[in-house]
Design an enzyme around this catalytic site. Structure first.
Site, PDB file in Angstrom:
ATOM      1  N   TYR A 117       0.774  -1.264  -0.278  1.00 27.66           N
ATOM      2  CA  TYR A 117       0.064   0.131   0.142  1.00 27.66           C
ATOM      3  C   TYR A 117       0.920   1.211  -0.080  1.00 27.66           C
ATOM      4  O   TYR A 117       1.497   1.568   1.000  1.00 27.66           O
ATOM      5  CB  TYR A 117      -0.796  -0.201   1.228  1.00 27.66           C
ATOM      6  CG  TYR A 117      -1.958   0.902   1.146  1.00 27.66           C
ATOM      7  CD1 TYR A 117      -2.356   2.025   0.279  1.00 27.66           C
ATOM      8  CD2 TYR A 117      -2.836   1.238   2.416  1.00 27.66           C
ATOM      9  CE1 TYR A 117      -3.331   2.691   0.582  1.00 27.66           C
ATOM     10  CE2 TYR A 117      -3.814   2.032   2.374  1.00 27.66           C
ATOM     11  CZ  TYR A 117      -4.225   2.762   1.462  1.00 27.66           C
ATOM     12  OH  TYR A 117      -4.882   3.827   1.556  1.00 27.66           O
ATOM     13  N   LYS A 150      -1.663  -1.490  -3.914  1.00 28.34           N
ATOM     14  CA  LYS A 150      -2.689  -0.592  -3.932  1.00 28.34           C
ATOM     15  C   LYS A 150      -2.165   0.777  -3.863  1.00 28.34           C
ATOM     16  O   LYS A 150      -1.392   1.329  -3.119  1.00 28.34           O
ATOM     17  CB  LYS A 150      -3.408  -0.709  -2.575  1.00 28.34           C
ATOM     18  CG  LYS A 150      -4.641   0.480  -2.532  1.00 28.34           C
ATOM     19  CD  LYS A 150      -5.409   0.561  -1.291  1.00 28.34           C
ATOM     20  CE  LYS A 150      -6.341   1.557  -1.158  1.00 28.34           C
ATOM     21  NZ  LYS A 150      -7.257   1.822   0.100  1.00 28.34           N
TER      22      LYS A 150
END
Length: 298
Positions: A139, A167
């Site tokens: 992330y 992400k």
């Protein structure tokens, strides 16, 4: 356009964590919301992430949420569990617990506050990847963590067999395209305004906050592009832009706006936990107006 494989699905929702009015975990509500999201077009869910208020839920609550949602949606829907903390040891503990609770993958954010150098960022992710059998979604959100996962670091990390996805909230299209060109990492747009732009350059899909309320509309953007109707995909992305702006570009976090709108629609959400504060009536009314423009009969 050859798209990367989508190991956790294509249209993922960064699901809120429903609470009861007293602030306790609402597992029944979580199960109902998860089932609605899957029925509405999401083929994967991210639990215990930023939108899921992970900084204010306990380790036990995180495990309970994963188990409840797994029971509700079955084994066919990929569940990615947020496990990121500022502490490598704690992150590993959460990863192992998520694996035991039934998660299919772990969302691991860059360690925040301490602002580690790139060598330390790389070592952190490798330690987590080596600690369990769960595949990882890294992330990259430097606006919250204060530290970027540099493209060169990402490329090296991609060599690990369990680091398979990202992400992305980096707002660095050049860096993203460099990593896409040099690795097989599955990129997921973590910012709703980037759903179509990232997909168009080879991303796997999205991890969407607005999908909490408009899962079908989010899924429709990617479906239109896959069907070769790029004009329709652009139109659909434009149609959700006013809602994205209201939910994600105001002074309020997406968690607050998503819960305000879900509550207004009579769907499971409940209050946010402090230090977040509930959206006021004026904000909620504006969110409803923008939602109704998209879903008049919803």
């Amino acid at each position: 356009m050859r798209h990367r494989n989508a190991p956790f699905g294509r249209t993922l929702c960064a699901m809120v964590t429903p609470f009861m009015s007293a602030g306790t975990l609402d597992l029944d509500g979580a199960a109902r919301l998860a089932a609605r999201l899957v029925a509405g077009g999401c083929d994967g869910l991210v639990l215990n992430g930023t939108t899921g208020e992970s900084p204010t839920t306990t380790d036990a609550e995180k495990r309970e949420l994963i188990a409840a949602v797994r029971s509700a949606v079955g084994d066919a829907v990929p569940l990615v569990a947020g496990v990121g903390t500022a502490d490598t040891r704690h992150t590993i503990e959460l990863t192992l617990a998520a694996e035991k609770a039934g998660a299919d993958g772990a969302l691991v954010v860059t360690p925040y506050y301490s602002r580690p150098q790139q060598a330390a960022v790389e070592a952190h992710f490798l330690q987590v990847a080596n600690a369990s059998d769960l595949p990882l979604m890294l992330y990259d959100i430097p606006g919250r963590t204060g530290t970027r996962i540099a493209p060169s670091t990402m490329i090296r990390l991609a060599a690990h067999p369990r680091i398979i996805a990202v992400k992305d909230c980096s707002y660095d299209f050049l860096g993203i395209q460099k990593v896409l060109a040099e690795t097989e990492l599955a990129y997921y747009a973590g910012c709703d305004e980037h759903i179509l732009p990232l997909y168009a350059v080879g991303a796997a899909g999205c991890v969407s906050t607005i999908a909490n309320v408009v899962p079908g509309e989010v899924a429709g953007i990617l479906a239109a592009f896959d069907a070769g109707d790029t004009a329709r995909a652009a139109e659909l992305q434009s149609r959700v832009t006013p809602l994205i702006e209201a939910m994600m570009a105001s002074d309020l976090p997406g968690t607050v706006t998503a819960k305000a709108l879900l509550n207004a629609l009579g769907l499971p959400a409940g209050p946010v936990r402090t230090p977040l504060l509930t959206a006021d009536a004026e904000t909620t009314a504006d969110l409803l107006v923008r939602y109704r423009a998209l879903v008049p009969n919803g």
